[in-house]
Write an enzyme that holds these catalytic residues in place. Structure first.
Site, PDB file in Angstrom:
ATOM      1  N   CYS A 128      77.315 -39.419 106.174  1.00 48.61           N
ATOM      2  CA  CYS A 128      78.221 -39.777 107.364  1.00 48.61           C
ATOM      3  C   CYS A 128      78.017 -38.918 108.628  1.00 48.61           C
ATOM      4  O   CYS A 128      78.874 -38.840 109.381  1.00 48.61           O
ATOM      5  CB  CYS A 128      79.653 -39.245 106.603  1.00 48.61           C
ATOM      6  SG  CYS A 128      80.007 -39.932 105.209  1.00 48.61           S
ATOM      7  N   LYS A 193      90.361 -36.247 102.189  1.00 51.35           N
ATOM      8  CA  LYS A 193      89.418 -37.057 101.720  1.00 51.35           C
ATOM      9  C   LYS A 193      88.577 -36.347 100.658  1.00 51.35           C
ATOM     10  O   LYS A 193      87.915 -35.736 101.129  1.00 51.35           O
ATOM     11  CB  LYS A 193      88.579 -38.015 102.754  1.00 51.35           C
ATOM     12  CG  LYS A 193      87.760 -38.896 102.178  1.00 51.35           C
ATOM     13  CD  LYS A 193      87.080 -39.784 103.169  1.00 51.35           C
ATOM     14  CE  LYS A 193      85.981 -40.601 102.591  1.00 51.35           C
ATOM     15  NZ  LYS A 193      85.186 -41.391 103.507  1.00 51.35           N
ATOM     16  N   ARG A 203      80.804 -48.492  98.097  1.00 51.27           N
ATOM     17  CA  ARG A 203      79.585 -48.520  98.624  1.00 51.27           C
ATOM     18  C   ARG A 203      78.622 -49.474  98.444  1.00 51.27           C
ATOM     19  O   ARG A 203      77.787 -49.613  99.253  1.00 51.27           O
ATOM     20  CB  ARG A 203      79.118 -46.968  98.017  1.00 51.27           C
ATOM     21  CG  ARG A 203      79.740 -45.849  98.422  1.00 51.27           C
ATOM     22  CD  ARG A 203      79.414 -44.489  98.009  1.00 51.27           C
ATOM     23  NE  ARG A 203      80.354 -43.521  98.337  1.00 51.27           N
ATOM     24  CZ  ARG A 203      80.420 -42.339  98.076  1.00 51.27           C
ATOM     25  NH1 ARG A 203      79.367 -41.813  96.961  1.00 51.27           N
ATOM     26  NH2 ARG A 203      80.983 -41.286  98.349  1.00 51.27           N
ATOM     27  N   LYS A 246      93.151 -39.739 100.264  1.00 55.19           N
ATOM     28  CA  LYS A 246      92.344 -40.787  99.648  1.00 55.19           C
ATOM     29  C   LYS A 246      91.332 -40.227  98.789  1.00 55.19           C
ATOM     30  O   LYS A 246      90.726 -39.035  98.941  1.00 55.19           O
ATOM     31  CB  LYS A 246      91.314 -41.350 100.738  1.00 55.19           C
ATOM     32  CG  LYS A 246      90.274 -42.360 100.477  1.00 55.19           C
ATOM     33  CD  LYS A 246      89.663 -42.619 101.703  1.00 55.19           C
ATOM     34  CE  LYS A 246      88.204 -43.440 101.027  1.00 55.19           C
ATOM     35  NZ  LYS A 246      87.279 -43.608 102.005  1.00 55.19           N
TER      36      LYS A 246
HETATM   37  C1  PBG Z   1      83.320 -43.656 104.816  1.00 60.05           C
HETATM   38  C2  PBG Z   1      84.325 -44.297 103.738  1.00 60.05           C
HETATM   39  C3  PBG Z   1      84.079 -44.385 102.342  1.00 60.05           C
HETATM   40  C4  PBG Z   1      85.427 -45.361 102.264  1.00 60.05           C
HETATM   41  C5  PBG Z   1      86.143 -45.537 103.125  1.00 60.05           C
HETATM   42  N1  PBG Z   1      85.553 -44.699 104.199  1.00 60.05           N
HETATM   43  C6  PBG Z   1      83.309 -44.259 101.443  1.00 60.05           C
HETATM   44  C7  PBG Z   1      82.675 -42.833 101.349  1.00 60.05           C
HETATM   45  O1  PBG Z   1      83.181 -41.946 101.758  1.00 60.05           O
HETATM   46  O2  PBG Z   1      81.602 -42.946 100.570  1.00 60.05           O
HETATM   47  C8  PBG Z   1      85.994 -45.507 100.593  1.00 60.05           C
HETATM   48  C9  PBG Z   1      86.878 -46.569 100.649  1.00 60.05           C
HETATM   49  C10 PBG Z   1      87.029 -47.221  98.979  1.00 60.05           C
HETATM   50  O3  PBG Z   1      86.257 -46.807  98.261  1.00 60.05           O
HETATM   51  O4  PBG Z   1      87.775 -48.194  99.240  1.00 60.05           O
HETATM   52  N2  PBG Z   1      82.774 -44.437 105.661  1.00 60.05           N
END
Ligand code: PBG
Length: 320
Positions: A128, A193, A203, A246
């Site tokens: 990220c 998160k 993913r 989340k």
């Molecule tokens: C990162 C991001 C993720 C999700 C939303 N934004 C994936 C991660 O952190 O690997 C996951 C959302 C989902 O699983 O519905 N850009």
């Protein structure tokens, strides 16, 4: 307080109208956000329809199917044509999300356009942020997140949603937006998160799995809730307008704790794995998708979420 037989709690459960009248939590279409994936090439997903990738034109057609039904907002994720070490597809002017924003803005002037701000879909290594010495370099990433945010807002985004979990990103984005004359654009921060196994289907859809290692060096440890409150506190101090937890269902205690501590709008993201588990069980006939989804989303609201990001947003319009 009287007890049985003067008191009979079943009296108010007798009919649908009575239950609705005394219902404590209401699932309302005006509080949901529909995530959508845009990419140069379409890729349908039959088992998990909401995880399909759309071209820009396809996205406009897809949104057209539910925009008039009352879903107020979408959250855009992009899969770029090419990936590189800096994730430049995230902020270039003709990036895939920027193209999608322009098209949607033109066709749906009323629809709220939210964008996920993160580099993982755009970096060749799938992390990220930018790497240095095999680790994600926090401070070097901030500038790229700020550039991405500005670029989204200039293309028509109504709000930006940083999801990378770098320290200081909300402040960096707020500063950049304000310097660019976008002081009215809200930041919906993915504040708490977690490094979760429940992002699996996402993913695949976003092609964003890390090429090595995992995200535990920046996303939160599932064991922690006090730390979630610190994350929220810092994001609010840096200028976040909405804070998000989340995933949602395994973290309802976190949603509740955040709700009780902070007097700001709280969002919860009912993530791809939560959607996938119910879809898979429903496909086997083990449970009823509609009922399980409605129960899950109601529970997320009951825990204290004002806003729910859900792959069922589009279906909810038909269900409610
Ligand atoms: C990162 C991001 C993720 C999700 C939303 N934004 C994936 C991660 O952190 O690997 C996951 C959302 C989902 O699983 O519905 N850009």
């Amino acid at each position: 307080m009287s007890t049985f037989p003067a008191t009979r709690l079943r009296r108010l459960r007798r009919t649908g109208a009575l239950r609705k009248l005394v219902g404590e939590t209401r699932l309302d279409l005006s509080d949901v956000v529909m995530p959508l994936f845009v990419s140069p090439e379409a890729l349908a997903n039959e088992a998990l329809p909401a995880m399909s990738r759309h071209t820009v034109d396809g996205l406009v057609r897809e949104v057209d199917r539910f925009a008039s039904s009352g879903v107020p907002a979408v959250l855009l994720f992009g899969i770029p044509e090419a990936k590189d070490d800096e994730g430049s597809g995230a902020w270039i002017d003709d990036g895939i999300v920027q193209q999608a924003l322009r098209a949607l803005r033109e066709h749906f002037p009323e629809l709220l356009l939210l964008t996920d701000v993160c580099l993982c879909e755009y970096t060749a290594h799938g992390h990220c942020g930018v790497l240095s010495g095999g680790e994600v370099d926090n401070d070097a990433t901030l500038d790229l997140l700020a550039r991405t945010s500005i670029s989204h807002v200039e293309a028509g985004a109504d709000a930006v949603c940083p999801s990378d979990m770098m320290d200081g990103r909300v402040g960096a984005i707020r500063q950049a937006l304000d310097d660019g004359g976008h002081e009215q654009t809200p930041i919906v921060a993915y504040s708490a998160k977690y490094a979760s196994a429940f992002y699996g289907p996402f993913r695949d859809a976003a092609d964003s799995a890390p090429a090595f290692g995992d995200r535990r060096g920046y996303q939160m440890d599932p064991a922690n809730v006090r730390e979630a409150l610190r994350e929220c506190e810092l994001d609010l101090a840096e200028g976040a307008d909405v804070i998000m937890v989340k995933p949602a269902l395994p973290y309802l205690d976190v949603v509740r704790a955040v709700r009780e501590r902070f007097p700001v709008p709280v969002a919860a993201y009912n993530v791809s794995g939560e959607y996938g588990m119910i879809k898979a069980a429903a496909a086997r006939g083990w449970l009823d998708e509609r009922q399980a989804a409605l129960e899950s989303l109601t529970a997320i609201k009951r825990a204290g979420a004002d806003i729910v990001v859900t792959y069922w947003a589009r279906d909810l319009a038909a269900w409610l």
